[in-house]
Design a protein around this motif. Structure first.
Motif, mmCIF file in Angstrom:
data_model
loop_
_atom_site.group_PDB
_atom_site.id
_atom_site.type_symbol
_atom_site.label_atom_id
_atom_site.label_comp_id
_atom_site.label_asym_id
_atom_site.label_seq_id
_atom_site.Cartn_x
_atom_site.Cartn_y
_atom_site.Cartn_z
ATOM 1 N N PRO A 1 -27.255 27.586 -74.450
ATOM 2 C CA PRO A 1 -25.816 27.655 -74.718
ATOM 3 C C PRO A 1 -25.100 28.803 -74.016
ATOM 4 C CG PRO A 1 -27.036 27.322 -76.754
ATOM 5 C CD PRO A 1 -28.050 27.604 -75.686
ATOM 6 N N VAL A 2 -23.896 28.477 -73.575
ATOM 7 C CA VAL A 2 -22.955 29.441 -73.021
ATOM 8 C C VAL A 2 -21.625 29.131 -73.692
ATOM 9 C CG1 VAL A 2 -21.696 30.169 -70.953
ATOM 10 C CG2 VAL A 2 -24.137 29.629 -70.798
ATOM 11 N N PRO A 3 -21.027 30.098 -74.373
ATOM 12 C CA PRO A 3 -19.741 29.821 -75.022
ATOM 13 C C PRO A 3 -18.701 29.380 -73.991
ATOM 14 C CG PRO A 3 -20.610 31.941 -75.731
ATOM 15 C CD PRO A 3 -21.466 31.475 -74.594
ATOM 16 N N PRO A 4 -17.838 28.442 -74.361
ATOM 17 C CA PRO A 4 -16.811 28.004 -73.408
ATOM 18 C C PRO A 4 -15.774 29.101 -73.189
ATOM 19 C CG PRO A 4 -16.446 26.994 -75.555
ATOM 20 C CD PRO A 4 -17.749 27.734 -75.639
ATOM 21 N N SER A 5 -15.218 29.134 -72.005
ATOM 22 C CA SER A 5 -14.168 30.109 -71.705
ATOM 23 C C SER A 5 -12.870 29.656 -72.375
ATOM 24 C CB SER A 5 -13.959 30.215 -70.189
ATOM 25 O OG SER A 5 -13.448 28.990 -69.696
ATOM 26 N N MET A 6 -11.954 30.577 -72.544
ATOM 27 C CA MET A 6 -10.662 30.225 -73.141
ATOM 28 C C MET A 6 -9.911 29.237 -72.268
ATOM 29 S SD MET A 6 -10.570 31.392 -76.095
ATOM 30 C CE MET A 6 -8.907 30.877 -76.466
#
Length: 193
Positions: A174-179
């Motif tokens: 997982p990689v958090p989504p960018s704004m």
């Protein structure tokens, strides 16, 4: 004299057609050979992704149906020869440059690159309307059981969302989504309604 000129022009056209057809056939074979997992994981940094426990247990690598897409199935759109070849060339040059100019044996350098790649791939998949997902999944045949999933798929059928807007951490760690990714998704627009 005129006849020989026309024969010469015709011979040039035929030779050009044969050479062009040969180049297209050769590039199709090259595209096929460079879409395999063995080719994609030949670089040391990609071996890490292929051996990552998250990837090895993901539904795209291990599932009860035995369907295992290759790297190319998910990352190379194959709608037409030009798009496939263009993607192979541009991504291949970008990846080669990165491999030659950075030391991915350093875990910090690799993690920074992995996160950047995740953001880049998400934006590319969104721009392509998740065409690689659709090469295996029929959006009209997918029947989510949750209300949230049903709502998202309704928005997708309206063209307001695409697969990657929700399904962005399915295969790799997982990689958090960018704004900017969240703002560009149909999710943020759906929440306002």
């Amino acid at each position: 004299m005129r006849r020989s000129r026309w024969w010469f022009v015709l011979a040039i056209l035929v030779a050009g057609g044969v050479l062009g057809a040969g180049a297209v056939i050769a590039s199709l074979d090259i595209n096929r050979r460079t879409s395999t997992d063995n080719f994609c994981t030949a670089c040391h940094s990609m071996q890490r992704l292929a051996n990552d426990s998250f990837f090895l247990t993901s539904a795209h690598h291990t599932n009860p149906l035995g369907v295992i897409p290759t790297c190319g199935d998910c990352h190379i759109p194959a709608r037409n020869w030009f798009e496939e070849t263009y993607t192979h060339i541009t991504q291949g040059l970008s990846d080669t440059y990165a491999e030659l100019t950075q030391d991915f044996s350093d875990p910090k350098v690799w993690e920074k690159r992995r996160i950047a790649l995740a953001h880049e791939v998400r934006e590319t998949m969104r721009a392509q309307d998740s065409v690689t997902c659709r090469s295996c999944h029929d959006r009209d045949a997918v029947r989510p059981t949750s209300q949230r999933g049903q709502a998202a798929h309704a928005l997708m059928r309206e063209g307001r969302m695409t697969c990657i807007d929700c399904h962005f951490n399915l295969v790799h760690a997982p990689v958090p989504p960018s704004m900017s990714f969240i703002r560009g998704s149909g999710i943020s627009g759906a929440a306002k309604k």
